[in-house]
Design an enzyme around this catalytic site. Structure first.
Site, PDB file in Angstrom:
ATOM      1  N   TYR A  59      -0.509  10.710 -13.836  1.00 47.46           N
ATOM      2  CA  TYR A  59       0.704   9.806 -14.058  1.00 47.46           C
ATOM      3  C   TYR A  59       1.683  10.593 -14.236  1.00 47.46           C
ATOM      4  O   TYR A  59       1.987  11.530 -14.762  1.00 47.46           O
ATOM      5  CB  TYR A  59       0.387   8.780 -15.211  1.00 47.46           C
ATOM      6  CG  TYR A  59       0.251   7.224 -15.020  1.00 47.46           C
ATOM      7  CD1 TYR A  59       1.222   6.709 -14.102  1.00 47.46           C
ATOM      8  CD2 TYR A  59      -0.967   6.729 -15.420  1.00 47.46           C
ATOM      9  CE1 TYR A  59       1.204   5.378 -13.961  1.00 47.46           C
ATOM     10  CE2 TYR A  59      -1.261   5.405 -14.987  1.00 47.46           C
ATOM     11  CZ  TYR A  59      -0.153   4.669 -14.489  1.00 47.46           C
ATOM     12  OH  TYR A  59      -0.157   3.561 -13.829  1.00 47.46           O
ATOM     13  N   GLU A  61       5.294   9.186 -13.917  1.00 49.75           N
ATOM     14  CA  GLU A  61       6.231   8.171 -13.995  1.00 49.75           C
ATOM     15  C   GLU A  61       7.617   8.862 -14.049  1.00 49.75           C
ATOM     16  O   GLU A  61       7.724   9.932 -15.138  1.00 49.75           O
ATOM     17  CB  GLU A  61       6.172   7.071 -14.953  1.00 49.75           C
ATOM     18  CG  GLU A  61       5.380   5.917 -14.420  1.00 49.75           C
ATOM     19  CD  GLU A  61       5.300   5.002 -15.419  1.00 49.75           C
ATOM     20  OE1 GLU A  61       5.750   4.988 -16.487  1.00 49.75           O
ATOM     21  OE2 GLU A  61       4.487   3.874 -15.127  1.00 49.75           O
ATOM     22  N   ASP A 205      16.384   1.213   9.404  1.00 49.07           N
ATOM     23  CA  ASP A 205      14.740   1.183   9.227  1.00 49.07           C
ATOM     24  C   ASP A 205      14.027   2.022  10.206  1.00 49.07           C
ATOM     25  O   ASP A 205      14.087   1.342  11.187  1.00 49.07           O
ATOM     26  CB  ASP A 205      14.561  -0.002   8.847  1.00 49.07           C
ATOM     27  CG  ASP A 205      12.955  -0.094   8.355  1.00 49.07           C
ATOM     28  OD1 ASP A 205      12.173   0.978   8.696  1.00 49.07           O
ATOM     29  OD2 ASP A 205      12.412  -1.173   7.879  1.00 49.07           O
ATOM     30  N   THR A 231       8.853   4.659   7.035  1.00 47.54           N
ATOM     31  CA  THR A 231       7.430   4.774   6.502  1.00 47.54           C
ATOM     32  C   THR A 231       7.289   6.324   7.016  1.00 47.54           C
ATOM     33  O   THR A 231       7.947   6.846   7.571  1.00 47.54           O
ATOM     34  CB  THR A 231       6.273   4.116   7.435  1.00 47.54           C
ATOM     35  OG1 THR A 231       6.428   4.268   8.850  1.00 47.54           O
ATOM     36  CG2 THR A 231       6.770   2.566   7.265  1.00 47.54           C
ATOM     37  N   LYS A 234       3.760   6.310  10.520  1.00 47.59           N
ATOM     38  CA  LYS A 234       3.751   5.772  12.220  1.00 47.59           C
ATOM     39  C   LYS A 234       3.939   7.169  12.905  1.00 47.59           C
ATOM     40  O   LYS A 234       3.079   8.229  13.005  1.00 47.59           O
ATOM     41  CB  LYS A 234       4.822   4.965  12.374  1.00 47.59           C
ATOM     42  CG  LYS A 234       4.426   3.601  11.433  1.00 47.59           C
ATOM     43  CD  LYS A 234       5.150   2.492  11.567  1.00 47.59           C
ATOM     44  CE  LYS A 234       4.678   1.296  10.544  1.00 47.59           C
ATOM     45  NZ  LYS A 234       5.895   0.204  10.512  1.00 47.59           N
ATOM     46  N   ARG A 240      -0.023   7.295   4.531  1.00 44.77           N
ATOM     47  CA  ARG A 240       0.455   5.971   4.724  1.00 44.77           C
ATOM     48  C   ARG A 240       1.528   6.022   3.234  1.00 44.77           C
ATOM     49  O   ARG A 240       1.037   6.120   2.331  1.00 44.77           O
ATOM     50  CB  ARG A 240      -0.563   4.926   4.325  1.00 44.77           C
ATOM     51  CG  ARG A 240      -0.201   3.502   4.374  1.00 44.77           C
ATOM     52  CD  ARG A 240      -1.446   2.597   4.518  1.00 44.77           C
ATOM     53  NE  ARG A 240      -1.812   3.128   5.670  1.00 44.77           N
ATOM     54  CZ  ARG A 240      -1.679   2.469   6.797  1.00 44.77           C
ATOM     55  NH1 ARG A 240      -0.581   1.535   6.838  1.00 44.77           N
ATOM     56  NH2 ARG A 240      -2.103   2.864   8.064  1.00 44.77           N
TER      57      ARG A 240
HETATM   58  C1  LIG Z   1       5.885  -0.777   9.506  1.00 42.65           C
HETATM   59  C2  LIG Z   1       7.298  -1.247   9.203  1.00 42.65           C
HETATM   60  C3  LIG Z   1       7.714  -1.389   7.866  1.00 42.65           C
HETATM   61  C4  LIG Z   1       6.892  -1.381   6.863  1.00 42.65           C
HETATM   62  O1  LIG Z   1       5.784  -0.675   6.825  1.00 42.65           O
HETATM   63  P1  LIG Z   1       4.681  -0.925   5.486  1.00 42.65           P
HETATM   64  O2  LIG Z   1       4.195   0.447   4.909  1.00 42.65           O
HETATM   65  O3  LIG Z   1       3.370  -1.476   6.287  1.00 42.65           O
HETATM   66  O4  LIG Z   1       5.014  -1.585   4.369  1.00 42.65           O
HETATM   67  C5  LIG Z   1       9.044  -1.385   7.498  1.00 42.65           C
HETATM   68  N1  LIG Z   1       9.922  -1.417   8.499  1.00 42.65           N
HETATM   69  C6  LIG Z   1       9.624  -1.537   9.822  1.00 42.65           C
HETATM   70  C7  LIG Z   1      10.717  -1.807  11.030  1.00 42.65           C
HETATM   71  C8  LIG Z   1       8.330  -1.415  10.181  1.00 42.65           C
HETATM   72  O5  LIG Z   1       8.020  -1.309  11.702  1.00 42.65           O
END
Ligand SMILES: *Cc1c(COP(=O)(O)O)cnc(C)c1O
Length: 422
Positions: A59, A61, A205, A231, A234, A240
């Site tokens: 933990y 936090e 984003d 994220t 990707k 993840r």
């Molecule tokens: C994949 C994605 C997310 C969210 O990702 P998670 O890890 O699945 O919550 C947020 N914004 C965009 C543009 C995405 O393609």
């Protein structure tokens, strides 16, 4: 010498054969199929096993130097390492590496700069945006007033005159750019000019394109966006998870407070360790070469599909993904059918609505295809020609059982020289 994945399976075999079978099955599935889901990748063996390490036991936090639990000496070091590498990778001043995923990063980012009821201007999911950018059933659409911008119906690209008009009309507090199914370069500077014109903040984003942004294969959101969320799993090819970055110290403080205690409890320290590792990998020159190859492969696959009669939304791709309109090849072909047939043949992808799709989101007229995972496995442009042939053979046969079985066997054989990182 057995690799660490074999060792893990042997360990599980000795204590939980039921789960061992499931994990072995998934490893074989990944090994023997072609992964074309644009948001997926294969992490290195080091990242896999760092994410599976004893760092999960703690933990922690709070933040480095200010924890609510004792014993965080090495967790402080790991989190600082992840933050420092993230800042170096993206050329920014502050990074919060604790969000458990991209959607959580967006919740915290919204809470840092918005009050419930404030107006947000964003691209809806049906045009390529993400559900956390304002879908009605998501937190974003529940607590904020969402105004949609669209794509130009002819070019299927961002229509900045329209975005500017909507910004002036609705005076949003936040404008969001960065998408889940958009294959073209995003002009962050133009977005910032519009945001400044109406006194809005700009949030980028970059969940999908983070790896490309980090290596200059796509322009950086900095210094244009005041808030950058992403994220890490990707194109960035880490574990993840999520992350929020900014150059503004005041904003950074607000973000930290909203991630914890605003949205989350204890951080996933095993994942933060794996993030530090993945960011270190992404700082190597070889990662830039990888990202360049991802785009070359996407363009090669796009050209092959176009030559076979498919239409690509916006006419092609500048990044790692493409949105394929199936109708010009076969008016009756749906994304749902294609996804199902291709899976039988060993090609994994997802159906996706195309802009102004007349079919429902569970049927769709399109497929979203991406090359990050195949490029990690070592496939090049010539291989993309074969992948295009297989895609067309399966869809052209309307999922004929024998065709799917034959392609499945060909792909199983084809995958052998491209092992997964264990
Ligand atoms: C994949 C994605 C997310 C969210 O990702 P998670 O890890 O699945 O919550 C947020 N914004 C965009 C543009 C995405 O393609």
């Amino acid at each position: 010498m057995p690799n660490m994945s074999d060792q893990l399976l042997a360990l599980l075999g000795g204590c939980d054969s039921e789960l061992a079978k499931i994990l072995a099955g998934e490893r074989t599935r990944q090994e023997t199929t072609l992964e074309l889901i644009a948001s997926e990748n294969h992490v290195s063996a080091a990242v896999t096993h760092a994410a599976g390490s004893w760092m999960t036991n703690k933990y922690a936090e709070g933040y480095p130097g200010k924890r609510y639990y004792g014993g965080c000496e090495f967790h402080d070091l790991a989190e600082n390492l992840a933050r420092d590498r993230a800042k170096q990778l993206f050329g920014c001043k502050f990074a919060n590496v604790q969000p458990h995923c991209g959607a959580n990063a967006n919740i915290a980012a919204f809470m840092a700069v918005l009050n419930p009821g404030d107006t947000v201007l964003s691209l809806p999911i049906k045009s390529g945006g993400h559900l956390s950018h304002g879908l009605k059933v998501n937190f974003s659409g529940t607590f904020y007033k969402i105004v949609d911008y669209g794509l130009d119906p002819t070019t299927e690209r961002l229509d900045f005159d329209e975005i500017e008009r909507l910004a002036i009309e609705h005076k949003p507090k936040l404008i969001i750019c960065g998408y889940s199914a958009y294959s073209r370069v995003i002009d962050f500077a133009r977005f910032r000019a519009i945001a400044d014109m109406v006194g809005a903040l700009l949030m980028a984003d970059i969940a999908h394109i983070a790896g490309l942004c980090a290596t200059g294969v796509h322009p950086s959101p900095f210094p244009h966006a005041q808030l950058v969320t992403t994220t890490t799993h990707k194109t960035l090819r880490g574990p993840r998870g999520g992350m929020i970055m900014t150059n503004d110290e005041e904003l950074a403080t607000k973000i930290d407070r909203k991630v914890f205690p605003g949205v989350q409890g204890g951080p996933l320290m095993h994942i933060i360790a794996a993030k530090a590792l993945a960011f270190g990998e992404a700082l190597q020159p070889s990662f830039k070469t990888y990202c360049q190859q991802v785009v070359k492969n996407a363009q090669a696959l796009a050209a092959e599909l176009q030559a076979r009669g498919y239409r690509l939304c916006s006419g092609g791709t500048d990044n790692h993904l493409m949105l394929v309109d199936l109708r010009p090849r076969d008016a009756d072909l749906t994304g749902a059918d294609a996804e199902k047939w291709l899976e039988k043949a060993g090609i994994i992808c997802n159906k996706n609505g195309i802009p102004n799709d007349p079919r429902s989101p569970v049927v769709t007229s399109g497929l979203r295809l991406g090359t990050p995972a195949l490029t990690t496995r070592g496939l090049g442009e010539a291989d993309m020609k074969r992948v295009g042939e297989w895609l067309d053979r399966v869809m052209g046969s309307k999922g004929d059982a024998e065709t799917c079985t034959n392609v499945r066997e060909e792909i199983r054989e084809f995958c052998k020289p491209f092992p997964l990182p264990h």
